[in-house]
Design an enzyme around this catalytic site. Structure first.
Site, PDB file in Angstrom:
ATOM      1  N   SER A   1       7.528  -1.408  -4.903  1.00 19.26           N
ATOM      2  CA  SER A   1       8.437  -0.856  -4.742  1.00 19.26           C
ATOM      3  C   SER A   1       8.762  -1.764  -2.948  1.00 19.26           C
ATOM      4  O   SER A   1       8.612  -2.629  -2.850  1.00 19.26           O
ATOM      5  CB  SER A   1       8.070   0.522  -4.484  1.00 19.26           C
TER       6      SER A   1
ATOM      7  N   LYS B   1      28.179  16.088   1.080  1.00 19.86           N
ATOM      8  CA  LYS B   1      27.180  16.138   2.408  1.00 19.86           C
ATOM      9  C   LYS B   1      26.423  17.181   1.247  1.00 19.86           C
ATOM     10  O   LYS B   1      25.086  16.262   2.138  1.00 19.86           O
ATOM     11  CB  LYS B   1      27.357  17.837   3.453  1.00 19.86           C
TER      12      LYS B   1
END
Length: 332
Positions: free
Chosen positions: A167, A219
């Protein structure tokens, strides 16, 4: 009367030990606080090549009898004098990076890269011994950017993976001119993961209201305490896919020959398998690579050593003192 006096003496002795321990702890705290006013850490440089050569030479000498040992020692001294008079050998700079989930180690990496870039000559080699299972995107993105600075300085970057580069760890490794790995090192995991629990039903069951006020439609897409919507889940998934595309674009920049339909699925492989996919370039350990170059190169391990904070230093000393006090009291 004698028993009472003896018990009193033991009590006084135990009390004195406890008072001494408390005073010692206070002194350690004061001393640690004074030291903490200094620098946070320091740059340390070790000559790896000298350590490797000396270790090999010592072993060779130990295997010889006394007569031959003296002869070889003379030859080694003669070679050392010749090397001092000869032209300077090529240099290799070594940096260790062992990353955690939050990638806070990137701060030390930044300082180490600063030092190497400041002194290394174009064309010289830098080996990064990298170990990380990945973590936060922004932290490992910054780590990859720090390694990019080495290549921007026209230095040859070799990343060596002895255990794992997955990763975010592979995001950093991909920047290298050459990636080498131990045969059973874990490589890959080119994917993005996000997960969080949701307590909305539990709160609702216990008649607990949760209020969340935002400005901006997205948001907050998913929340731990409010009721999540399909629209929010879809937007969150889109955000992850966007990061994944950027991740793949980053890898493609350095390793264009990869088949991303096969390697960018979030899977991981041993280095032996990863070699067939083009994720690594060779199979070897960092020790083997360095040992092969001990005679031809001067190798320097560059590391930024962070001083332990007051809590870590005092905690260790306090634990030792209290353990000693406890043992003393229990025996008496």
């Amino acid at each position: 009367m004698w028993d009472i006096a003896q018990d009193l003496m033991v009590f006084v002795l135990k009390a004195a030990v406890i008072v001494f321990a408390v005073m010692l702890i206070v002194g350690v705290i004061a001393q640690a606080a004074q030291r903490q006013k200094g620098r946070k850490g320091e740059l340390v440089v070790d000559r790896l090549s000298d350590d490797l050569r000396d270790g090999v030479h010592r072993l060779k000498l130990e295997l010889l009898d006394k007569k031959h040992r003296k002869k070889i020692q003379k030859e080694l001294k003669r070679k050392q004098k010749e090397q001092k008079g000869a032209s300077a050998r090529k240099r290799i700079f070594v940096i260790d990076f062992k990353g955690s989930m939050d990638a806070h180690e990137v701060d030390s990496l930044r300082r180490e890269v600063n030092a190497v870039v400041a002194v290394a000559e174009p064309g010289e080699q830098v080996m990064v011994r990298l170990e990380s299972p990945g973590g936060v995107v922004h932290g490992y993105g910054l780590g990859a950017a720090q390694l990019q600075r080495l290549r921007d300085a026209d230095l040859e970057l070799i990343v060596s993976v002895d255990k794992v580069a997955a990763s975010g760890g592979y995001m950093m490794a991909a920047v290298a001119n050459h990636i080498q790995a131990a045969p059973f090192a874990i490589i890959g995991s080119i994917g993005v993961l996000a997960q969080l629990p949701n307590f909305h039903r539990w709160l609702k069951k216990h008649d607990v209201d949760f209020e969340q006020v935002t400005a901006g439609e997205y948001k907050r897409t998913l929340t731990m305490f409010g009721e999540n919507t399909e629209e929010g889940r879809h937007k969150f998934k889109q955000d992850l896919e966007n990061i994944h595309e950027q991740f793949k674009a980053h890898i493609r920049k350095f390793r264009q020959e990869l088949d991303f339909d096969k390697v960018a699925t979030g899977e991981y492989w041993t280095a032996q398998e990863a070699l067939t996919y083009g994720l690594v370039d060779s199979l070897t350990t960092s020790d083997a690579w360095l040992l092969e170059r001990r005679e031809s190169h001067d190798m320097f391990l560059v590391r930024y050593v962070v001083k332990k904070n007051i809590g870590e230093r005092v905690g260790r000393n306090v634990a030792a003192v209290l353990y000693a006090v406890k043992n003393f009291i229990s025996k008496n």
